[in-house]
Design a protein around this motif. Structure first.
Motif, PDB file in Angstrom:
ATOM      1  N   HIS A 151       0.849  -1.188   0.000  1.00  0.00           N
ATOM      2  CA  HIS A 151       0.000   0.000   0.000  1.00  0.00           C
ATOM      3  C   HIS A 151       0.884   1.238   0.000  1.00  0.00           C
ATOM      4  CE1 HIS A 151      -2.845   2.669   2.609  1.00  0.00           C
ATOM      5  NE2 HIS A 151      -2.904   3.011   1.341  1.00  0.00           N
TER       6      HIS A 151
ATOM      7  N   THR B 243      -0.199   7.726  -2.843  1.00  0.00           N
ATOM      8  CA  THR B 243      -0.900   7.666  -4.132  1.00  0.00           C
ATOM      9  C   THR B 243      -2.226   6.916  -4.053  1.00  0.00           C
ATOM     10  OG1 THR B 243       0.152   5.595  -4.802  1.00  0.00           O
ATOM     11  CG2 THR B 243       1.305   7.652  -5.355  1.00  0.00           C
TER      12      THR B 243
ATOM     13  N   ALA C  91      -2.356   3.714  -4.245  1.00  0.00           N
ATOM     14  CA  ALA C  91      -2.163   2.448  -4.955  1.00  0.00           C
ATOM     15  C   ALA C  91      -2.089   1.307  -3.944  1.00  0.00           C
ATOM     16  CB  ALA C  91      -0.891   2.495  -5.786  1.00  0.00           C
TER      17      ALA C  91
ATOM     18  N   LYS D 205      -2.015  -3.189  -3.693  1.00  0.00           N
ATOM     19  CA  LYS D 205      -2.022  -4.540  -4.239  1.00  0.00           C
ATOM     20  C   LYS D 205      -2.275  -5.485  -3.074  1.00  0.00           C
ATOM     21  CE  LYS D 205       1.134  -3.610  -7.994  1.00  0.00           C
ATOM     22  NZ  LYS D 205       2.391  -3.861  -8.635  1.00  0.00           N
TER      23      LYS D 205
ATOM     24  N   ASP E 179      -5.387  -5.438  -7.675  1.00  0.00           N
ATOM     25  CA  ASP E 179      -4.484  -4.312  -7.906  1.00  0.00           C
ATOM     26  C   ASP E 179      -5.354  -3.110  -8.247  1.00  0.00           C
ATOM     27  OD1 ASP E 179      -2.431  -2.616  -8.632  1.00  0.00           O
ATOM     28  OD2 ASP E 179      -1.494  -4.033 -10.019  1.00  0.00           O
TER      29      ASP E 179
ATOM     30  N   THR F  65      -6.437   1.419  -7.261  1.00  0.00           N
ATOM     31  CA  THR F  65      -6.164   2.697  -6.630  1.00  0.00           C
ATOM     32  C   THR F  65      -7.396   3.083  -5.828  1.00  0.00           C
ATOM     33  OG1 THR F  65      -4.688   3.367  -8.416  1.00  0.00           O
ATOM     34  CG2 THR F  65      -5.550   5.118  -7.001  1.00  0.00           C
TER      35      THR F  65
END
Length: 138
Positions: free
Chosen positions: A46, A50, A52, A54, A67, A69
């Protein structure tokens, strides 16, 4: 206020109501029995800056990767789980990650939250709720 960083490796230590949850997803009897015996590990990467993220769910039977955001809708392939695809959005609600999966099954989604060294997961579909608790690996 900054959001928590979910990065880490977590091993499942508790599970509740999984068979009923899988049945609500139309998973066949034999596969439900196998899944209920598994002890998954979650590997989470993590980037709080951003959003983002996974999430790898690893078992001796099947692995599942997510995966995404945070805050952005995406098409999720749930083929390894139940053969479906859905439109998925993961958002913050306070310090909890809340996932809404829009598709064939009503009320589908999950919530993750941290309490100390434990990662909690509540999965929902059609009014059925299953829970798992993971402990952070040393």
């Amino acid at each position: 206020m900054s959001k928590p960083n979910y990065s880490g490796t977590f091993n499942m230590v508790e599970q509740d109501n999984m068979e009923e949850y899988l049945e609500a997803l139309d998973i066949n009897f034999a596969l439900r029995k196998i899944v209920c015996l598994l002890k998954p590990t979650k590997e989470i990467n993590h980037d709080p800056a951003t959003g983002a993220m996974k999430i790898k769910t690893l078992t001796t039977f099947k692995n599942f990767n997510m995966d995404f955001t945070i805050g952005q809708e995406f098409t999720e392939d749930l083929g390894p789980v139940d053969g479906r695809t859905c439109q998925t959005t993961v958002s913050w609600e306070g310090d909890k990650l809340v996932c809404v999966q829009r598709g064939e099954k009503e009320g589908r989604g999950w919530t993750h939250w941290l309490e100390g060294d434990k990662l909690h997961l509540e999965m929902r579909v059609q009014g059925v709720v299953a829970k798992q608790v993971f402990k952070k690996a040393d």
